[in-house]
Design a protein around this motif. Structure first.
Motif, PDB file in Angstrom:
ATOM      1  N   THR A   1      18.567  43.483  53.288  1.00 59.38           N
ATOM      2  CA  THR A   1      17.690  44.592  52.832  1.00 59.38           C
ATOM      3  C   THR A   1      16.615  44.257  52.022  1.00 59.38           C
ATOM      4  N   ASN A   2      15.349  44.455  52.290  1.00 58.20           N
ATOM      5  CA  ASN A   2      14.325  44.015  51.597  1.00 58.20           C
ATOM      6  C   ASN A   2      14.182  42.594  51.098  1.00 58.20           C
ATOM      7  N   ALA A   3      14.346  41.627  51.869  1.00 57.72           N
ATOM      8  CA  ALA A   3      14.545  40.327  51.923  1.00 57.72           C
ATOM      9  C   ALA A   3      13.395  39.503  50.733  1.00 57.72           C
ATOM     10  N   PHE A   4      12.272  39.861  51.171  1.00 62.21           N
ATOM     11  CA  PHE A   4      11.040  39.473  50.595  1.00 62.21           C
ATOM     12  C   PHE A   4      11.101  39.741  49.058  1.00 62.21           C
ATOM     13  N   PRO A   5      11.300  40.900  48.594  1.00 68.12           N
ATOM     14  CA  PRO A   5      11.355  41.171  47.210  1.00 68.12           C
ATOM     15  C   PRO A   5      12.625  41.071  46.365  1.00 68.12           C
ATOM     16  N   SER A   6      13.516  40.409  47.173  1.00 73.91           N
ATOM     17  CA  SER A   6      14.979  40.481  46.355  1.00 73.91           C
ATOM     18  C   SER A   6      15.431  39.303  45.723  1.00 73.91           C
ATOM     19  N   ILE A   7      14.843  38.243  46.610  1.00 70.57           N
ATOM     20  CA  ILE A   7      15.520  36.831  46.225  1.00 70.57           C
ATOM     21  C   ILE A   7      15.020  36.716  44.666  1.00 70.57           C
ATOM     22  N   ARG A   8      15.917  36.022  43.827  1.00 63.80           N
ATOM     23  CA  ARG A   8      15.783  35.631  42.377  1.00 63.80           C
ATOM     24  C   ARG A   8      14.682  34.450  42.479  1.00 63.80           C
ATOM     25  N   TRP A   9      13.645  34.775  41.373  1.00 59.81           N
ATOM     26  CA  TRP A   9      12.508  33.916  41.142  1.00 59.81           C
ATOM     27  C   TRP A   9      13.246  32.317  40.981  1.00 59.81           C
TER      28      TRP A   9
ATOM     29  N   LEU B   1       1.156  41.549  40.657  1.00 53.25           N
ATOM     30  CA  LEU B   1       0.962  42.888  40.379  1.00 53.25           C
ATOM     31  C   LEU B   1       0.637  43.512  41.724  1.00 53.25           C
ATOM     32  N   CYS B   2       0.945  44.765  41.821  1.00 54.63           N
ATOM     33  CA  CYS B   2       0.712  45.441  42.902  1.00 54.63           C
ATOM     34  C   CYS B   2       0.199  46.967  42.748  1.00 54.63           C
ATOM     35  N   ALA B   3      -1.081  47.326  43.324  1.00 51.87           N
ATOM     36  CA  ALA B   3      -1.591  48.690  43.118  1.00 51.87           C
ATOM     37  C   ALA B   3      -0.954  49.432  44.396  1.00 51.87           C
ATOM     38  N   ILE B   4      -0.860  50.274  44.118  1.00 51.82           N
ATOM     39  CA  ILE B   4      -0.271  51.487  45.222  1.00 51.82           C
ATOM     40  C   ILE B   4      -0.826  52.896  44.879  1.00 51.82           C
ATOM     41  N   THR B   5      -1.310  53.436  46.034  1.00 52.83           N
ATOM     42  CA  THR B   5      -2.036  54.776  45.912  1.00 52.83           C
ATOM     43  C   THR B   5      -1.066  55.898  46.507  1.00 52.83           C
ATOM     44  N   ASP B   6      -1.178  57.014  46.195  1.00 48.48           N
ATOM     45  CA  ASP B   6      -0.577  58.027  47.039  1.00 48.48           C
ATOM     46  C   ASP B   6      -1.439  58.918  47.749  1.00 48.48           C
ATOM     47  N   ASN B   7      -1.034  59.992  48.467  1.00 47.79           N
ATOM     48  CA  ASN B   7      -1.714  60.990  49.309  1.00 47.79           C
ATOM     49  C   ASN B   7      -2.900  61.616  48.585  1.00 47.79           C
ATOM     50  N   GLN B   8      -2.975  61.663  47.299  1.00 46.78           N
ATOM     51  CA  GLN B   8      -3.844  62.207  46.548  1.00 46.78           C
ATOM     52  C   GLN B   8      -4.750  61.332  45.812  1.00 46.78           C
ATOM     53  N   GLU B   9      -4.790  60.013  46.390  1.00 40.62           N
ATOM     54  CA  GLU B   9      -5.599  58.940  45.487  1.00 40.62           C
ATOM     55  C   GLU B   9      -5.223  58.661  44.152  1.00 40.62           C
ATOM     56  N   ARG B  10      -3.973  58.793  43.677  1.00 38.75           N
ATOM     57  CA  ARG B  10      -3.394  58.655  42.456  1.00 38.75           C
ATOM     58  C   ARG B  10      -3.105  57.172  42.556  1.00 38.75           C
ATOM     59  N   ILE B  11      -3.436  56.306  41.550  1.00 38.97           N
ATOM     60  CA  ILE B  11      -2.952  54.739  41.715  1.00 38.97           C
ATOM     61  C   ILE B  11      -2.050  54.508  40.746  1.00 38.97           C
ATOM     62  N   GLY B  12      -1.260  53.593  40.969  1.00 40.10           N
ATOM     63  CA  GLY B  12      -0.201  53.038  39.850  1.00 40.10           C
ATOM     64  C   GLY B  12      -0.096  51.440  40.077  1.00 40.10           C
ATOM     65  N   ILE B  13      -0.132  50.667  38.939  1.00 38.75           N
ATOM     66  CA  ILE B  13       0.269  49.077  39.052  1.00 38.75           C
ATOM     67  C   ILE B  13       1.477  48.877  38.598  1.00 38.75           C
ATOM     68  N   PHE B  14       2.053  48.125  39.469  1.00 36.66           N
ATOM     69  CA  PHE B  14       3.431  47.755  39.602  1.00 36.66           C
ATOM     70  C   PHE B  14       3.737  46.391  39.455  1.00 36.66           C
ATOM     71  N   ARG B  15       4.830  46.042  38.828  1.00 31.75           N
ATOM     72  CA  ARG B  15       5.271  44.672  38.506  1.00 31.75           C
ATOM     73  C   ARG B  15       6.907  44.311  38.856  1.00 31.75           C
ATOM     74  N   THR B  16       7.325  43.560  39.556  1.00 30.78           N
ATOM     75  CA  THR B  16       8.719  43.202  39.990  1.00 30.78           C
ATOM     76  C   THR B  16       9.150  42.154  38.942  1.00 30.78           C
ATOM     77  N   GLY B  17      10.279  42.022  39.028  1.00 38.37           N
ATOM     78  CA  GLY B  17      11.185  40.960  38.313  1.00 38.37           C
ATOM     79  C   GLY B  17      11.886  39.884  39.368  1.00 38.37           C
ATOM     80  N   SER B  18      11.534  40.070  40.685  1.00 34.12           N
ATOM     81  CA  SER B  18      12.097  39.232  41.504  1.00 34.12           C
ATOM     82  C   SER B  18      11.386  39.080  42.732  1.00 34.12           C
ATOM     83  N   GLY B  19      11.563  38.158  43.733  1.00 34.61           N
ATOM     84  CA  GLY B  19      10.964  38.021  45.145  1.00 34.61           C
ATOM     85  C   GLY B  19       9.648  37.502  45.089  1.00 34.61           C
ATOM     86  N   ASN B  20       8.915  37.707  46.230  1.00 32.62           N
ATOM     87  CA  ASN B  20       7.607  37.174  46.461  1.00 32.62           C
ATOM     88  C   ASN B  20       7.084  38.240  47.291  1.00 32.62           C
ATOM     89  N   ARG B  21       5.808  38.238  47.757  1.00 36.41           N
ATOM     90  CA  ARG B  21       5.090  39.034  48.693  1.00 36.41           C
ATOM     91  C   ARG B  21       4.887  39.166  49.994  1.00 36.41           C
TER      92      ARG B  21
END
Length: 248
Positions: A186-194, A221-241
């Motif tokens: 499940t969610n293989a790309f973002p799951s593997i440990r660095w 870092l990943c920028a994600i917008t919602d349906n109201q065009e609000r934006i959030g910047i996220f960072r994960t602690g594992s995996g790749n993109r």
């Protein structure tokens, strides 16, 4: 969006991320080695900008075709500027902040699940950064086992499925009992440990290349917008993109 990007912290705010950031490969490059690597970077980046076309880019990035025109028509002066740019990254062990940013695009998985479980996150990346990183990644030819399929030239997952079906047919024709066990991560790309990523794949690379490839996923870092065009910047602690060169 640009106002948001300018507010990004250059250092991690969370102590857990600070610990992860302290585990980078140590390298040192002489001026002559930096010049050699920068020249190689220019040639590989120029080549890989032509490797594929038609990919979408994030809203803050120039399309791949623009970079192709610039690199194909670069004078000696312009090439010198690009090589100085690559040399600066090599010498300081840093990548541009915008290269760390991806624009997250959720596409349906068609797995009859709702909300996040029914979506796959693809990352739109700056094409110049993607070509540069792919150039580093392709320097080393990995030894693949006979059972390695998927995201590999000449070894599609369809071929693996056909091989299993052929084996299944032959065993049943011989009157033998067959048991097939399938696993799905499940969610293989973002799951593997660095550390697993780096121990398995990066140890064969030049230390400076290792450091740059580490930066690619550890500083992502990943920028994600919602349906109201609000934006959030996220960072994960594992995996790749999924969507990046090394991720394939």
């Amino acid at each position: 969006l640009f106002l948001k990007l300018k507010q990004l912290p250059l250092a991690p705010c969370d102590p857990d991320f600070a610990d992860l950031d302290s585990d980078f490969v140590v390298f040192s490059c002489s001026d002559s080695e930096v010049s050699r690597l920068a020249s190689e970077d220019f040639e590989s980046t120029k080549k890989l900008l032509h490797k594929r076309a038609g990919f979408a880019v994030p809203p803050w990035a120039c399309p791949r075709e623009i970079w192709q025109v610039i690199f194909d028509n670069s004078s000696a002066t312009l090439r010198n500027h690009f090589e100085r740019f690559f040399a600066l990254m090599r010498k300081t062990g840093s990548l541009p902040l915008l290269w760390a940013m991806s624009f997250g695009c959720a596409i349906p998985k068609y797995n009859k699940k709702s909300n996040i479980k029914g979506l796959r996150l693809l990352h739109l990346l700056d094409p110049l950064s993607k070509a540069f990183i792919s150039g580093l990644w392709r320097k080393y030819n990995f030894k693949l086992g006979h059972t390695a399929f998927g995201c590999i030239r000449g070894r599609s997952r369809e071929e693996a499925a056909i091989t299993i079906r052929a084996l299944q047919f032959r065993l049943l024709q011989a009157g033998l009992t067959l048991l097939i066990v399938l696993y799905d991560i499940t969610n293989a790309f973002p799951s593997i440990r660095w550390k697993a990523l780096e121990h398995c794949f990066l140890k064969e690379f030049h230390p400076n290349d290792q450091h740059m490839l580490q930066l690619r996923h550890r500083k992502a870092l990943c920028a994600i917008t919602d349906n109201q065009e609000r934006i959030g910047i996220f960072r994960t602690g594992s995996g790749n993109r999924q969507g990046d060169g090394p991720a394939a």
